[in-house]
Motif scaffolding. Structure first.
Motif, mmCIF file in Angstrom:
data_model
loop_
_atom_site.group_PDB
_atom_site.id
_atom_site.type_symbol
_atom_site.label_atom_id
_atom_site.label_comp_id
_atom_site.label_asym_id
_atom_site.label_seq_id
_atom_site.Cartn_x
_atom_site.Cartn_y
_atom_site.Cartn_z
ATOM 1 N N TYR A 51 0.840 -1.200 0.000
ATOM 2 C CA TYR A 51 0.000 0.000 0.000
ATOM 3 C C TYR A 51 0.873 1.247 0.000
ATOM 4 N N GLY A 52 0.473 2.242 -0.808
ATOM 5 C CA GLY A 52 1.160 3.519 -0.794
ATOM 6 C C GLY A 52 0.652 4.437 0.304
ATOM 7 N N TYR A 53 -0.414 4.028 0.967
ATOM 8 C CA TYR A 53 -1.017 4.820 2.039
ATOM 9 C C TYR A 53 -0.827 4.112 3.384
ATOM 10 N N PRO A 54 -0.731 4.831 4.485
ATOM 11 C CA PRO A 54 -0.721 6.297 4.592
ATOM 12 C C PRO A 54 0.565 6.896 4.046
ATOM 13 N N ARG A 55 0.554 8.202 3.867
ATOM 14 C CA ARG A 55 1.682 8.896 3.249
ATOM 15 C C ARG A 55 2.984 8.646 3.986
ATOM 16 N N TRP A 238 7.866 4.919 -4.530
ATOM 17 C CA TRP A 238 7.122 5.011 -3.271
ATOM 18 C C TRP A 238 7.868 5.804 -2.206
ATOM 19 N N GLY A 239 9.065 6.177 -2.472
ATOM 20 C CA GLY A 239 9.877 6.835 -1.460
ATOM 21 C C GLY A 239 10.863 5.853 -0.866
ATOM 22 N N ALA A 240 11.983 6.373 -0.374
ATOM 23 C CA ALA A 240 13.076 5.519 0.100
ATOM 24 C C ALA A 240 12.656 4.630 1.267
ATOM 25 N N HIS A 241 11.700 5.093 2.075
ATOM 26 C CA HIS A 241 11.296 4.292 3.237
ATOM 27 C C HIS A 241 10.621 2.985 2.837
ATOM 28 N N GLN A 242 10.168 2.889 1.569
ATOM 29 C CA GLN A 242 9.454 1.694 1.130
ATOM 30 C C GLN A 242 10.381 0.674 0.475
ATOM 31 N N LEU A 243 11.655 0.978 0.319
ATOM 32 C CA LEU A 243 12.598 0.036 -0.262
ATOM 33 C C LEU A 243 12.907 -1.067 0.742
ATOM 34 N N PRO A 244 13.287 -2.265 0.263
ATOM 35 C CA PRO A 244 13.569 -3.369 1.185
ATOM 36 C C PRO A 244 14.743 -3.056 2.107
ATOM 37 N N ASP A 245 14.659 -3.515 3.335
ATOM 38 C CA ASP A 245 15.800 -3.464 4.234
ATOM 39 C C ASP A 245 16.695 -4.642 3.877
ATOM 40 N N ASP A 430 0.107 15.326 -1.498
ATOM 41 C CA ASP A 430 -0.774 14.314 -2.074
ATOM 42 C C ASP A 430 0.054 13.091 -2.474
ATOM 43 N N VAL A 431 -0.330 11.923 -1.982
ATOM 44 C CA VAL A 431 0.463 10.711 -2.205
ATOM 45 C C VAL A 431 0.579 10.382 -3.685
ATOM 46 N N ASN A 432 -0.521 10.460 -4.413
ATOM 47 C CA ASN A 432 -0.485 10.132 -5.837
ATOM 48 C C ASN A 432 0.390 11.107 -6.611
ATOM 49 N N ALA A 433 0.262 12.392 -6.302
ATOM 50 C CA ALA A 433 1.066 13.385 -7.003
ATOM 51 C C ALA A 433 2.549 13.196 -6.713
ATOM 52 N N GLU A 434 2.886 12.923 -5.455
ATOM 53 C CA GLU A 434 4.291 12.713 -5.100
ATOM 54 C C GLU A 434 4.854 11.478 -5.799
ATOM 55 N N LYS A 435 4.029 10.454 -5.913
ATOM 56 C CA LYS A 435 4.461 9.257 -6.647
ATOM 57 C C LYS A 435 4.732 9.586 -8.111
ATOM 58 N N ASP A 436 3.881 10.385 -8.711
ATOM 59 C CA ASP A 436 4.063 10.743 -10.120
ATOM 60 C C ASP A 436 5.315 11.593 -10.326
ATOM 61 N N VAL A 437 5.619 12.464 -9.371
ATOM 62 C CA VAL A 437 6.856 13.248 -9.451
ATOM 63 C C VAL A 437 8.070 12.319 -9.386
ATOM 64 N N ARG A 438 8.035 11.365 -8.464
ATOM 65 C CA ARG A 438 9.153 10.413 -8.368
ATOM 66 C C ARG A 438 9.269 9.570 -9.630
ATOM 67 N N GLU A 519 -5.267 -1.450 -12.846
ATOM 68 C CA GLU A 519 -4.423 -2.536 -13.378
ATOM 69 C C GLU A 519 -3.897 -2.212 -14.773
ATOM 70 N N GLY A 520 -4.668 -1.465 -15.546
ATOM 71 C CA GLY A 520 -4.292 -1.185 -16.923
ATOM 72 C C GLY A 520 -3.504 0.082 -17.132
ATOM 73 N N LEU A 521 -3.502 0.989 -16.122
ATOM 74 C CA LEU A 521 -2.811 2.272 -16.323
ATOM 75 C C LEU A 521 -2.085 2.752 -15.061
ATOM 76 N N GLY A 522 -2.831 3.147 -14.037
ATOM 77 C CA GLY A 522 -2.247 3.818 -12.887
ATOM 78 C C GLY A 522 -1.174 3.036 -12.163
ATOM 79 N N SER A 523 -1.329 1.724 -12.126
ATOM 80 C CA SER A 523 -0.365 0.907 -11.384
ATOM 81 C C SER A 523 1.030 0.949 -11.981
ATOM 82 N N PHE A 524 1.149 1.249 -13.272
ATOM 83 C CA PHE A 524 2.467 1.255 -13.911
ATOM 84 C C PHE A 524 3.331 2.403 -13.392
ATOM 85 N N PHE A 525 2.698 3.471 -12.930
ATOM 86 C CA PHE A 525 3.454 4.555 -12.306
ATOM 87 C C PHE A 525 3.925 4.127 -10.910
#
Length: 550
Positions: A51-55, A238-245, A430-438, A519-525
């Protein structure tokens, strides 16, 4: 390139070793093994995947009030003189109020009640969040941290001491089944993780090949896709905090997968294999609307029973997301989710020694219930019905194949990417916007370094055990793939798993893409992919499998 291995087993070998009675019952050897992939006390906290949420992220750290057991030095880190990269890193971190170090890592508590970690040996590293106040598993306001005996401790503003632990159901595991006939051996493994990178799985397969000479094409590794396991793949947007340890990924998950595969190979004994199929009502299509909304509600079961002691293992497969529910304390709890409930019930109530789950083509299928315990119980009941009916015994040789289909990347121009970035760089949190910037930054960086992918591979694997065919697709395959592949061989026993060997995006159909579904569009970002698939991706994959006749 397709890798093919065939071997026709001579029944006289079995007769020679075990006599006519056993030869009439079986022609296979099988072994199973299971291992925990629960995180240890270190790393102190891991990010939950899916999950990308919470921020601010979801983390496993839980603070438990500690009874007085000796003194802890909460000022040791602050008094230490930091030099080199550590000193430079501290200069970059704003608001640090307490410091500690352990096993080459630097840890900091900030004034806004977040916990950060840093690896001084990484010259280009940055501070990464690994926990923070959430009012549930982290409900306290800290003023200092300390590390003692390999454990993390916190001192709150009331001078109460708390011990950091993982909030967990304690049921994350990986299991493997090895099956041999003649000179051929295949391995099927299932892990309670959200997903994995292809290079991670390839390295494991190569290690098994070096040690045991089992071809990578004969090893299928499946992710259950639970959204409540530690992150084990590169969520680059997703941001560095979401990368595997790395401590968890390479110190727990990888050795556990290798261990269960090797143990299963060593434990192989003469066995009888049988296949059964039933139906389930645990899921429904979450994305498509209108007439004939697809959902493959098959539940497939492979039963493996040792002849000598009747030790019974099952492999069960159905396609449905383990996603509920990301609310309350459950959203911060490590868990195998409904597959873990099903496995535990079967091992407790159905005379099953080992139960292994394979995630099917559940890319667009969610549970109908938001209670994962209820879902797990319902699936266990469905499987018990199958086990109580006559099942079809498997006979015949082992064959296996591994192929890929490379789809061209239809990338955006740098101008379009830059405009997309500017549109989403609104500073509103905004989580979605920040994801799109990344995502935009990732694409522009790949282009600058001339590392933009030119293809998007889909890996196609088939394991044939006598008259049963198991097809494994990479990525998050939607339910249509299971339905379509089964139609290729309507008279055969065919099961289809997604999430095999690489989980790097969704695998949609034209219907998802034309409707603009997640599944067809947004998830690819979210997955950091360079483009979506061509609209005929489904047809090309089905045609590839059909014409190659794996």
């Amino acid at each position: 390139m397709k890798i093919q291995h065939r071997f026709i087993f001579i029944g006289l070998v079995i007769v020679g070793f075990f006599g006519p009675a056993v030869q009439a019952q079986q022609a296979y050897f099988s072994g199973t093994a299971k291992a925990s992939i629960e995180p240890g006390s270190f790393p102190f906290s891991v990010a939950l995947a899916g999950y990308g949420y919470p921020r601010g992220g979801r983390f496993s750290l839980e603070w438990v009030k500690r009874e007085a057991k000796g003194r802890l030095n909460f000022s040791a880190g602050n008094k230490q003189k930091w030099t080199g990269h550590a000193a430079a890193a501290l200069a970059k971190l704003e608001g640090a109020i307490s410091l500690a170090s352990y096993k080459g890592r630097l840890f900091a508590l900030t004034a806004n009640n977040e916990l950060m970690r840093y690896e001084p040996k990484n010259k280009n590293g940055s501070w990464i969040k690994f926990a923070g106040f959430n009012g549930l598993s982290y409900p306290i306001h800290l003023k200092a941290i300390a590390i003692s005996g390999g454990k993390l401790y916190g001192l709150d503003t009331n001078n109460m001491v708390f011990e950091g632990r993982h909030k967990t159901d304690g049921n994350l595991s990986v299991s493997a089944v090895a099956i041999a006939k003649g000179k051929q051996t295949i391995v099927i493994a299932g892990a309670d993780v959200c997903g994995f990178n292809h290079n991670f799985i390839s390295a494991i397969k190569q290690e098994i090949f070096r040690k045991h000479r089992i071809a990578p094409s004969a090893i299928m590794i499946n992710a259950s896709h639970t959204h409540f396991a530690p992150s084990t793949q590169d969520w680059t947007t997703w941001g560095a905090h979401q990368l595997p340890d790395s401590v968890y990924l390479n110190g727990v998950v990888r050795p556990a997968i290798v261990k269960v595969i090797e143990c299963a190979i060593r434990n192989m004994k003469p066995s009888v294999l049988a296949f059964g199929r039933g139906k389930t009502a645990i899921g429904s299509n979450r994305s498509l609307e209108g007439a004939a909304v697809p959902y493959d509600n098959d539940v497939d079961v492979l039963s493996i029973e040792r002849i000598k002691d009747h030790h019974k293992t099952i492999v069960f497969l159905t396609g449905c997301h383990p996603v509920f529910k990301n609310e309350g304390i459950e959203g911060f709890t490590l868990s195998a989710n409904y597959p873990g409930i099903t496995k535990a019930l079967l091992e407790k109530e159905a005379g099953i020694s080992d139960a292994l789950f394979l995630q099917g083509c559940g890319g667009d299928i969610n549970p109908v219930s938001t209670d994962h315990v209820k879902t797990g119980k319902a699936l266990a009941a469905d499987i018990k019905e199958i086990l109580n009916r006559p099942m079809e015994q498997l006979t015949g040789s082992l064959t296996f194949y591994l192929d890929s289909l490379n789809f061209p990347v239809n990338r955006w121009s740098n101008e379009r990417i830059s405009a997309f970035r500017k549109e989403n760089d609104n500073g509103k949190g905004d989580v979605n916007a920040e994801k799109d910037v990344r995502w935009a930054d990732l694409m522009l960086d790949l282009d600058k370094r001339k590392q933009m992918p030119v293809t998007m591979p889909v890996y196609l694997q088939t394991i044939n055990i006598g008259n049963w065919k198991l097809v494994g697709l990479s990525r998050e395959a939607v339910t249509d793939y299971s339905i379509g592949i089964k139609k290729i061989w309507p008279e055969k026993l065919v099961s289809v798993a997604g999430y095999c060997n690489d989980v790097s995006s969704y695998l949609p159909t034209s219907r998802h893409m034309q409707a603009g579904t997640y599944e067809g569009l947004g998830s690819f970002f979210w997955y950091g992919q360079p483009s979506v698939f061509p609209v005929d991706v489904y047809e090309k994959i089905i045609d590839k499998i059909k014409t190659q006749n794996y």
